[in-house]
Design a protein around this motif. Structure first.
Motif, PDB file in Angstrom:
ATOM      1  N   PHE A 282       0.846  -1.195   0.000  1.00  0.00           N
ATOM      2  CA  PHE A 282       0.000   0.000   0.000  1.00  0.00           C
ATOM      3  C   PHE A 282       0.886   1.251   0.000  1.00  0.00           C
ATOM      4  CE2 PHE A 282      -3.011  -2.584   2.942  1.00  0.00           C
ATOM      5  CZ  PHE A 282      -3.309  -3.437   1.898  1.00  0.00           C
ATOM      6  N   LEU A 283       0.610   2.128  -0.941  1.00  0.00           N
ATOM      7  CA  LEU A 283       1.377   3.372  -1.029  1.00  0.00           C
ATOM      8  C   LEU A 283       0.587   4.556  -0.495  1.00  0.00           C
ATOM      9  CD1 LEU A 283       2.731   2.910  -4.672  1.00  0.00           C
ATOM     10  CD2 LEU A 283       3.925   2.401  -2.521  1.00  0.00           C
ATOM     11  N   GLY A 284      -0.699   4.534  -0.720  1.00  0.00           N
ATOM     12  CA  GLY A 284      -1.513   5.675  -0.284  1.00  0.00           C
ATOM     13  C   GLY A 284      -2.983   5.315  -0.248  1.00  0.00           C
ATOM     14  N   LEU A 285      -3.704   5.991   0.617  1.00  0.00           N
ATOM     15  CA  LEU A 285      -5.146   5.776   0.745  1.00  0.00           C
ATOM     16  C   LEU A 285      -5.833   7.129   0.726  1.00  0.00           C
ATOM     17  CD1 LEU A 285      -7.562   3.828   1.457  1.00  0.00           C
ATOM     18  CD2 LEU A 285      -7.095   4.411   3.854  1.00  0.00           C
ATOM     19  N   ARG A 286      -6.865   7.200  -0.108  1.00  0.00           N
ATOM     20  CA  ARG A 286      -7.616   8.450  -0.198  1.00  0.00           C
ATOM     21  C   ARG A 286      -9.089   8.114   0.048  1.00  0.00           C
ATOM     22  NH1 ARG A 286      -6.631  10.247  -5.660  1.00  0.00           N
ATOM     23  NH2 ARG A 286      -4.738  11.402  -5.184  1.00  0.00           N
ATOM     24  N   VAL A 287      -9.693   8.829   0.955  1.00  0.00           N
ATOM     25  CA  VAL A 287     -11.081   8.527   1.330  1.00  0.00           C
ATOM     26  C   VAL A 287     -11.882   9.819   1.364  1.00  0.00           C
ATOM     27  CG1 VAL A 287     -12.587   7.642   3.161  1.00  0.00           C
ATOM     28  CG2 VAL A 287     -10.406   6.507   2.703  1.00  0.00           C
ATOM     29  N   ARG A 288     -13.036   9.786   0.707  1.00  0.00           N
ATOM     30  CA  ARG A 288     -13.969  10.918   0.788  1.00  0.00           C
ATOM     31  C   ARG A 288     -15.295  10.395   1.301  1.00  0.00           C
ATOM     32  NH1 ARG A 288     -12.235  11.548  -4.292  1.00  0.00           N
ATOM     33  NH2 ARG A 288     -10.556  13.062  -4.551  1.00  0.00           N
ATOM     34  N   THR A 289     -15.730  10.973   2.390  1.00  0.00           N
ATOM     35  CA  THR A 289     -16.953  10.479   3.021  1.00  0.00           C
ATOM     36  C   THR A 289     -17.922  11.617   3.258  1.00  0.00           C
ATOM     37  OG1 THR A 289     -15.897   8.587   4.086  1.00  0.00           O
ATOM     38  CG2 THR A 289     -17.848   9.462   5.167  1.00  0.00           C
ATOM     39  N   ILE A 290     -19.186  11.307   3.038  1.00  0.00           N
ATOM     40  CA  ILE A 290     -20.244  12.232   3.443  1.00  0.00           C
ATOM     41  C   ILE A 290     -21.021  11.531   4.543  1.00  0.00           C
ATOM     42  CG2 ILE A 290     -22.165  13.650   2.678  1.00  0.00           C
ATOM     43  CD1 ILE A 290     -21.118  13.186  -0.185  1.00  0.00           C
ATOM     44  N   ALA A 291     -21.114  12.199   5.677  1.00  0.00           N
ATOM     45  CA  ALA A 291     -21.720  11.581   6.853  1.00  0.00           C
ATOM     46  C   ALA A 291     -22.971  12.346   7.256  1.00  0.00           C
ATOM     47  CB  ALA A 291     -20.731  11.567   8.009  1.00  0.00           C
ATOM     48  N   ASN A 292     -23.970  11.604   7.660  1.00  0.00           N
ATOM     49  CA  ASN A 292     -25.243  12.219   8.031  1.00  0.00           C
ATOM     50  C   ASN A 292     -25.229  12.632   9.499  1.00  0.00           C
ATOM     51  OD1 ASN A 292     -27.933  13.022   8.005  1.00  0.00           O
ATOM     52  ND2 ASN A 292     -28.601  11.225   6.834  1.00  0.00           N
TER      53      ASN A 292
ATOM     54  N   VAL B  82      -4.108  -1.682  10.463  1.00  0.00           N
ATOM     55  CA  VAL B  82      -2.904  -2.354  10.980  1.00  0.00           C
ATOM     56  C   VAL B  82      -1.782  -2.310   9.947  1.00  0.00           C
ATOM     57  CG1 VAL B  82      -4.197  -3.894  12.484  1.00  0.00           C
ATOM     58  CG2 VAL B  82      -3.724  -4.593  10.136  1.00  0.00           C
ATOM     59  N   TYR B  83      -1.879  -1.376   9.008  1.00  0.00           N
ATOM     60  CA  TYR B  83      -0.977  -1.384   7.862  1.00  0.00           C
ATOM     61  C   TYR B  83      -0.008  -0.210   7.879  1.00  0.00           C
ATOM     62  CZ  TYR B  83      -4.852  -4.408   6.631  1.00  0.00           C
ATOM     63  OH  TYR B  83      -5.820  -5.365   6.677  1.00  0.00           O
ATOM     64  N   THR B  84       1.030  -0.379   7.105  1.00  0.00           N
ATOM     65  CA  THR B  84       2.092   0.628   7.064  1.00  0.00           C
ATOM     66  C   THR B  84       1.865   1.674   5.974  1.00  0.00           C
ATOM     67  OG1 THR B  84       3.344  -0.824   5.608  1.00  0.00           O
ATOM     68  CG2 THR B  84       3.847  -0.957   7.963  1.00  0.00           C
TER      69      THR B  84
ATOM     70  N   ASN C 145       1.510  -6.014   4.202  1.00  0.00           N
ATOM     71  CA  ASN C 145       1.399  -4.598   4.554  1.00  0.00           C
ATOM     72  C   ASN C 145       1.312  -4.336   6.052  1.00  0.00           C
ATOM     73  OD1 ASN C 145       1.062  -2.889   1.964  1.00  0.00           O
ATOM     74  ND2 ASN C 145      -0.160  -4.746   1.591  1.00  0.00           N
ATOM     75  N   MET C 146       1.385  -5.400   6.835  1.00  0.00           N
ATOM     76  CA  MET C 146       1.115  -5.240   8.261  1.00  0.00           C
ATOM     77  C   MET C 146       2.281  -4.591   9.004  1.00  0.00           C
ATOM     78  SD  MET C 146      -0.579  -8.190  10.575  1.00  0.00           S
ATOM     79  CE  MET C 146      -2.026  -8.308   9.543  1.00  0.00           C
ATOM     80  N   ILE C 147       1.946  -3.769   9.968  1.00  0.00           N
ATOM     81  CA  ILE C 147       2.965  -3.165  10.831  1.00  0.00           C
ATOM     82  C   ILE C 147       3.694  -4.304  11.542  1.00  0.00           C
ATOM     83  CG2 ILE C 147       3.330  -1.683  12.845  1.00  0.00           C
ATOM     84  CD1 ILE C 147       0.505  -0.426  12.090  1.00  0.00           C
ATOM     85  N   PRO C 148       5.018  -4.380  11.398  1.00  0.00           N
ATOM     86  CA  PRO C 148       5.722  -5.505  12.035  1.00  0.00           C
ATOM     87  C   PRO C 148       5.700  -5.396  13.560  1.00  0.00           C
ATOM     88  CG  PRO C 148       7.255  -4.063  10.845  1.00  0.00           C
ATOM     89  CD  PRO C 148       5.891  -3.506  10.625  1.00  0.00           C
TER      90      PRO C 148
ATOM     91  N   SER D 172       0.922  -0.939  21.238  1.00  0.00           N
ATOM     92  CA  SER D 172       1.278  -2.360  21.170  1.00  0.00           C
ATOM     93  C   SER D 172       0.233  -3.088  20.345  1.00  0.00           C
ATOM     94  CB  SER D 172       1.331  -2.981  22.574  1.00  0.00           C
ATOM     95  OG  SER D 172       0.030  -2.985  23.150  1.00  0.00           O
ATOM     96  N   GLY D 173       0.568  -4.300  19.988  1.00  0.00           N
ATOM     97  CA  GLY D 173      -0.380  -5.094  19.236  1.00  0.00           C
ATOM     98  C   GLY D 173       0.337  -6.155  18.425  1.00  0.00           C
ATOM     99  N   ASP D 174      -0.383  -7.222  18.145  1.00  0.00           N
ATOM    100  CA  ASP D 174       0.184  -8.280  17.306  1.00  0.00           C
ATOM    101  C   ASP D 174      -0.907  -8.829  16.389  1.00  0.00           C
ATOM    102  OD1 ASP D 174       1.702 -10.263  16.155  1.00  0.00           O
ATOM    103  OD2 ASP D 174       1.543 -11.619  17.882  1.00  0.00           O
ATOM    104  N   PRO D 175      -1.377  -7.978  15.472  1.00  0.00           N
ATOM    105  CA  PRO D 175      -2.445  -8.450  14.584  1.00  0.00           C
ATOM    106  C   PRO D 175      -1.999  -9.631  13.728  1.00  0.00           C
ATOM    107  CG  PRO D 175      -1.640  -6.275  13.892  1.00  0.00           C
ATOM    108  CD  PRO D 175      -1.041  -6.558  15.232  1.00  0.00           C
ATOM    109  N   GLY D 176      -0.695  -9.685  13.427  1.00  0.00           N
ATOM    110  CA  GLY D 176      -0.194 -10.817  12.637  1.00  0.00           C
ATOM    111  C   GLY D 176      -0.355 -12.121  13.399  1.00  0.00           C
ATOM    112  N   GLY D 177      -0.074 -12.063  14.675  1.00  0.00           N
ATOM    113  CA  GLY D 177      -0.262 -13.259  15.501  1.00  0.00           C
ATOM    114  C   GLY D 177      -1.728 -13.649  15.558  1.00  0.00           C
ATOM    115  N   CYS D 178      -2.591 -12.648  15.663  1.00  0.00           N
ATOM    116  CA  CYS D 178      -4.039 -12.913  15.654  1.00  0.00           C
ATOM    117  C   CYS D 178      -4.425 -13.571  14.326  1.00  0.00           C
ATOM    118  CB  CYS D 178      -4.822 -11.621  15.823  1.00  0.00           C
ATOM    119  SG  CYS D 178      -4.606 -10.824  17.437  1.00  0.00           S
TER     120      CYS D 178
END
Lengths: 270, 795, 159
Positions: B314-324, B348-350, B405-408, B424-430
């Motif tokens: 993953f290089l970049g994420l772009r999000v446009r949201t309209i919320a009520n 959980v990504y870099t 892509n997971m944070i090591p 802290s966290g270990d999503p990879g282990g999960c």
């Protein structure tokens, strides 16, 4: 809810006179539709005439060719009745799939039939089986009884006393429940009767109806394959947030095929 | 200490006995002498000018005590309902906060907007009179959907906010994100809707209020997750009552899920009316009224783009949201789709560059605010859906793209490009454990078996992280909160060594009476049955900010741990005095104060008795008594994370999606009571599956009428819609609180919608489907299958 | 109108207006607030009690219709201080969180368990169609009902 009078007559004549006493009086069966409507103030009767105190309106009789179910017999009693389980299991299964256990413990067949909710299950059974609706005034054929949304051939003050179901050769009911209310979004009852195949559809339109196209296809050959490729018109079908008309039309075919498969699988021919 | 009762023990719940015997004490159960019943007259229109309210005939009806309108509130100087967490948007523009009157003034802005309050001797009389109140409306065009609200020329919900925009908010680095997209080998794109929900705790809201003119005091019993905040907001901003004259009590509360963490108009109106009528007044919300008066949840429309390199990084994420936001701002309204959403988009990504824009808009619908998960399920849904889309498009295994892509594990603490610092966290282990538990590699066989029965099987995976333990006051106030979000606890030791704990948090199903007892039992060495846990009463509990955002254990529990530490510190002083030893030489373990290197000791109970019946105290350095209070303000959020996997089976003929298997492996930090944690996670998962498959709050787009206004149409999950769910915990302790806890109340609801929809899409992927909106209802799924041309041929 | 019925093992004579629901009678006038009301469309099941041994929704039952009936509410289930096996099972299996649905859930389950000594999870889930829970996700309720059913029948055998 608003106030009203409540009477619990012990005999049918007393009930009839109580209903005759006021045009706004209403008969009460299990109350599973009427009481919620009263709570939401959608109904405002002057009096409720509770029919559950009348002994002869309750109970199940089996004759050689028919099952006669008293109007205040509960769905739970129909679902668990050994003779119905044996002679007309499709009806027991239908009754056992209405609402939820508490609804089945209280709800009555007469109440459902008189109310004629467009998504109720029983009307499909009555229509497909060619049942007759016995009342304080006589008898109605199911074909002539369900006249429109929440409308029946009952005259004011007329009380449903029993439903007589001729025992078919074979029968099966398939229902697609609303995920929320558990009423039938579509329900299809297929019966092979002495007079041929009869198919009734509930939930799909403003009132239960017979599906002639399915009946004639199955009359040719009683097999799910007979219904392959049939297209049902969306004209007059209900549309709501759970099912649009094309989906309902589609479900009629699916459920009819499944009912036929079930009916054939049970292998029961009376 | 004791493996059966301390931290880590599945101690059976202390609160159960009253609930299983029908002896709970909910607000609707409360009866007061002379109590009258109130009902609200509510707008049948989504948008209308309020021309006149004629109460003359209604007031003359039998049993009527009083009928009150917005004009009566105005005459008493009653203020509008405040927003506690505004946010600041682009160009340093604060979110708009239009007045939210407790009873409508001038206009009604959603169906259910309260316009009058009728108080009578009985419910029937109150309802009869409510029907007789004549309200003259001039209906106006309603704006319902968020896209419609932004169209040029759209109806304005507020005359002075012509574009309907509450706030136009952003987070992240737009330029860096643009640069990332410019060098992308692949861009995945997805438009999605996060469906609107109604929280529907099983106990409807209720309020009982009374006024004692002789003391000038007000008591409000209310179904609130945070009685102290209600006391402050209602007393100080709405009714202008002195704080020392208000008592707010939240007794047993039948579920909250966020729905009960707002200050509602009804609380203020009932409290005010009790003074007006000089009678205790009770209002109990009916369920269909709740659909028209509880704040709703979710309701986003989003476009997301994920830029990847050729290897799927993953290089970049772009999000446009309209919320009520609905027709008014609810207590935390603007905070939910902004801070609690955009700040979670790293997952959980870099992903090095993220940019998110959120337009929060007003519409003629119920106010929208936090509902279990609050922003984080929406963020997880966007992220985990688009990751799946990218994986499909690039032909990468769904687990593999996440691993890549997971944070090591050694990168924690990890700073994200959207302001968070994960401790802290270990999503990879999960993930590894979840894949094993569901037999990920054996899925092909199961799919084939389903196919042999004419069913389409799909498997879906989510790895997630969320931010909870609301909240570090320093960060929260920087993000707009109008107050800190610490928590407090008092440990009151009785002369016998029994303990009463006073908590600022509130338990409405979470089992705090048990878990707080376990914390105290563990640290003070006394059995849980000797500990009473009190909460939900502003006259008994010092102060507290309540329960929401999975904060009770992480923030409240930490305050409690701190208070027990203070008790031990003082106990050591007392024990030193009793044992004629120096305080430094006294240690405390297993419920006993001992002098190091001797066999001299005193039990906790000995010390408690001496604390209350002092003998020869050095009064200049030691006070009698043994009661300690602690306030705990966390330094950071806590960050539970995990991996969830679902399998679904679809009947192609009917579109029915059946959840057939579900595995969750969650890192919620240290587990205080595994039984309770398991229950919280399973309950959360089922609520999230409810969003994915069943629940939908639907308005008629033109009239603004609520179509799903009762359980007849709003599909609450039922028992028969679920398989056995497998929950495992995979613990990495939180590094910045004493207990190491993170929070477990929301993880299920955060992870499961994306997990289930990923499975549904997987089942339909062979039809070219890359997204299915929620809920994946039979009609919607059948339509997709049918449009793909497969419906009619299916057997 | 005056009605007489058995409530939790004791005779009750009470005047009821014709429109009064059993849930209202129990909660507002007889002080039995363990029966809860969670909806107005007769679906959630928080109000379930037994009438003549069968589970019914008290929010949809007119009190006036109870002349001569035998009614059991959650308050009448335990035998003194000893919990009913189903109550005990809900406690031991963590079958409740906020407790609001619990009385109805237990009353419904007791009727089911009477006729089902060893139910499958699927049978329990199907029976609970008329009882909503928003907290537990139902999983521990299913375990509770299975355990409670087993305990009820073991107790019966032992007795």
């Amino acid at each position: 809810m608003r106030t009203f009078d409540y009477v619990r007559p012990a005999t049918l004549p007393e009930a009839l006179s109580a209903l005759a006493a006021s045009p706004e009086a209403r008969a009460l069966g299990g109350g599973m539709s009427l009481v919620p409507a009263l709570k939401l103030r959608l109904a405002a009767p002057s009096a409720l005439v509770d029919l559950r105190g009348i002994p002869e309106l309750r109970g199940i009789r089996i004759t050689d060719d028919a099952i006669v179910i008293g109007a205040t017999t509960t769905h739970a009693d129909v679902a668990a009745h050994p003779a119905i389980l044996d002679r007309l299991p499709a009806l027991a299964a239908l009754a056992g799939g209405i609402g939820d256990p508490q609804v089945r413990n209280c709800g009555t067949i007469g109440g459902v039939v008189a109310n004629n909710d467009p998504s109720a299950d029983y009307p499909a059974a009555l229509l497909a089986l060619g049942a007759s609706i016995e009342t304080s005034r006589g008898s109605h054929a199911a074909d002539d009884f369900f006249t429109g949304m929440f409308e029946t051939a009952l005259a004011p003050g007329e009380i449903v006393t029993a439903i007589r179901f001729p025992i078919p050769k074979q029968a099966a009911y398939e229902k697609f429940k609303s995920p929320a209310s558990r009423y039938a979004l579509v329900g299809v009852f297929v019966a092979v009767t002495a007079g041929g195949v009869r198919v009734a559809v509930t939930g799909a339109a403003s009132c239960v109806f017979r599906a002639e196209m399915i009946e004639s296809a199955l009359g040719e050959r009683l097999a799910p394959e007979s219904l392959e490729g049939l297209r049902f018109s969306t004209d007059g079908l209900n549309a709501d947030m759970h099912a649009d008309a094309p989906f309902r039309a589609h479900l009629i075919g699916v459920l009819a095929r499944r009912a036929v498969s079930k009916l054939l699988a049970t292998g029961k021919v009376n | 200490m004791n493996a059966r009762t301390g931290i880590g023990a599945s101690l059976l719940r202390k609160e159960d006995l009253r609930f299983v015997t029908g002896r709970g004490n909910y607000v609707a159960d409360i009866q007061r002498p002379g109590m009258a019943i109130g009902v609200f007259v509510r707008s049948p229109h989504a948008h209308a000018r309020l021309l006149s309210i004629d109460t003359t005939a209604a007031k003359a009806m039998p049993g009527v005590v009083g009928i009150y309108t917005g004009a009566d509130l105005d005459a008493d100087g009653v203020g509008g309902l405040p927003c506690a967490w505004p946010v600041t948007g682009k160009g340093n523009t604060p979110s708009k906060e239009p007045v939210h009157p407790a009873l409508a003034r001038g206009k009604v802005r959603h169906v259910g907007d309260p316009v009058a309050f009728v108080v009578a001797d009985t419910m029937v009389q109150a309802k009869n009179a409510a029907e007789a109140v004549v309200v003259e409306y001039e209906p106006l065009p309603a704006v319902v959907g968020v896209l419609d609200a932004l169209k040029p020329g759209a109806t304005a919900v507020f005359d002075d906010i012509p574009d309907n925009v509450c706030v136009d908010w952003e987070v992240g680095d737009a330029a860096a994100t643009d640069a990332a997209f410019a060098k992308a080998a692949h861009v995945a794109r997805l438009s999605l809707v996060n469906n609107r929900l109604v929280g529907n705790p099983m106990e409807p809201r209720a309020a009982v209020a009374e006024h004692d003119p002789s003391r000038g005091s007000h008591t409000l019993w209310t179904t609130s997750q945070f009685p102290h905040i209600v006391k402050l907001l209602m007393g100080n901003f709405v009714l202008h009552l002195p704080q020392h004259k208000i008592r707010v009590v939240s007794p047993d509360v039948g579920g909250g899920f966020g729905v009960k963490q707002f200050h509602y108009a009804e609380e203020a109106v009932v409290t005010w009316a009790a003074k007006k009528a000089l009678r205790p007044v009770k209002w109990v919300c009916e369920r269909s009224e709740g659909f028209l008066s509880d704040a709703h949840g979710r309701d986003h429309v989003t476009e997301a783009e994920l830029a990847l390199d050729e290897r799927g990084k993953f290089l970049g994420l772009r999000v446009r949201t309209i919320a009520n936001m609905g027709g008014y701002l609810s207590t935390f309204g603007p905070n939910i789709p902004t801070n609690l959403y955009g700040l979670l988009l790293a997952g959980v990504y870099t992903t090095p560059a993220i940019y998110c824009e959120v337009k929060a808009v007003f519409t003629n619908t119920l106010p929208v605010d936090a509902y279990r998960g609050a922003g984080r399920p929406e963020a997880t849904f966007v992220l985990e859906r688009i990751v799946d889309v990218a994986a499909s498009e690039m032909g990468i295994d769904k687990a593999e793209i996440r691993r890549r892509n997971m944070i090591p594990p050694d990168a924690y603490p990890y700073k994200t490009p959207v302001m968070m610092e994960y401790d802290s966290g270990d999503p990879g282990g999960c993930l590894d454990r979840a894949l094993a538990a569901i037999d990920w590699t054996g899925f092909g066989k199961r799919r084939a078996e389903s196919a042999s029965r004419g069913k389409l099987r799909g498997i879906g995976l989510t790895t997630y992280i969320e931010a909870c333990g609301l909240a570090p006051s320093r960060i929260a106030t920087r993000l707009g909160a109008r107050g800190g979000l610490f928590e407090s606890a008092t440990v009151r030791v009785h002369p016998t060594g029994d303990v009463t704990v006073l908590m600022g948090t509130h338990s409405h199903g979470q089992g705090h009476e048990t878990t707080c007892s376990q914390i105290v039992s563990e640290r003070l060495g006394i059995p849980p049955e000797n500990i009473e846990v009190v909460f939900g009463d502003t006259d008994r509990v010092q102060f507290g900010l309540g329960t929401y955002g999975s904060r009770s254990a992480a923030v409240g529990g930490s305050a409690l741990a701190k208070a027990t530490d203070k008790v031990i510190v003082k106990g050591r002083k007392i024990a030193a005095h009793m044992l004629e030893a120096s305080e430094e030489d006294v240690t405390f373990a297993d419920g006993r104060f001992s002098v190091a290197g001797t066999d001299l000791s005193k039990t906790f109970q000995d010390v408690a008795l001496m604390a209350h019946y002092p003998v020869d105290y050095p009064l200049e350095i030691l006070e009698p008594g043994l009661e300690e209070q602690a306030f705990y303000d966390p330094v950071n959020f806590t960050f539970p994370c995990g991996a969830h996997i679902a399998e679904v089976e679809i009947d192609p003929e009917t579109g029915v999606v059946s959840l057939v298997d579900y595995v969750a492996v969650d890192d919620v930090g240290t587990v205080i009571n595994p039984m309770i944690v398991d229950g919280q996670i399973v309950g959360g998962i089922v609520q999230g599956v409810g969003q994915a498959l069943f629940e939908d709050c639907v308005y008629d787009e033109s009239s603004g009428q609520l179509l799903s206004g009762s359980f007849m149409d709003y599909c609450l999950p039922r028992a028969d819609q679920f398989p056995q769910i497998t929950v495992q915990t995979h613990v990495t302790p939180c590094t910045h609180n004493a207990l190491g806890v993170k929070g477990c109340g929301e993880v299920g609801t955060i992870a499961s919608p994306a997990t289930v929809i990923n499975a549904v899409v997987d089942a339909l992927a062979h039809l070219g489907v890359n997204h299915v909106d929620m809920p994946a209802s039979p009609n919607r799924v059948w339509r997709i299958i049918n449009d793909a041309g497969f419906g009619q041929t299916a057997k | 109108m005056q009605i007489r019925f058995q409530l939790n093992g004791k005779p009750v004579t009470v005047d009821v207006p014709p429109h009064e629901l059993l849930s209202e009678l129990l909660r507002d006038r007889l002080g039995l607030t363990g029966t809860h009301v969670g909806c107005d469309t007769s679906q959630c099941g928080a109000c379930v009690v037994h009438v003549d041994g069968r589970s019914v929704k008290s929010c949809t039952t007119l009190a006036a219709a109870l002349e001569g009936a035998t009614v059991t509410s959650i308050e009448g289930l335990a035998d003194g201080a000893a919990l009913h096996p189903m109550q005990q099972a809900f406690h031991e299996k963590h079958g409740l969180q906020c407790g609001f649905c619990t009385p109805g859930m237990i009353m419904s389950s007791v009727e089911f368990a009477k006729n089902n000594p060893d139910p499958t999870p699927e049978a329990v889930r199907h029976w609970l169609e008329g009882n909503f829970c928003r907290c537990t996700g139902y999983q521990n309720i299913v375990s509770s009902v299975q355990a409670g059913a087993a305990a009820m029948h073991a107790q019966r055998k032992g007795a």
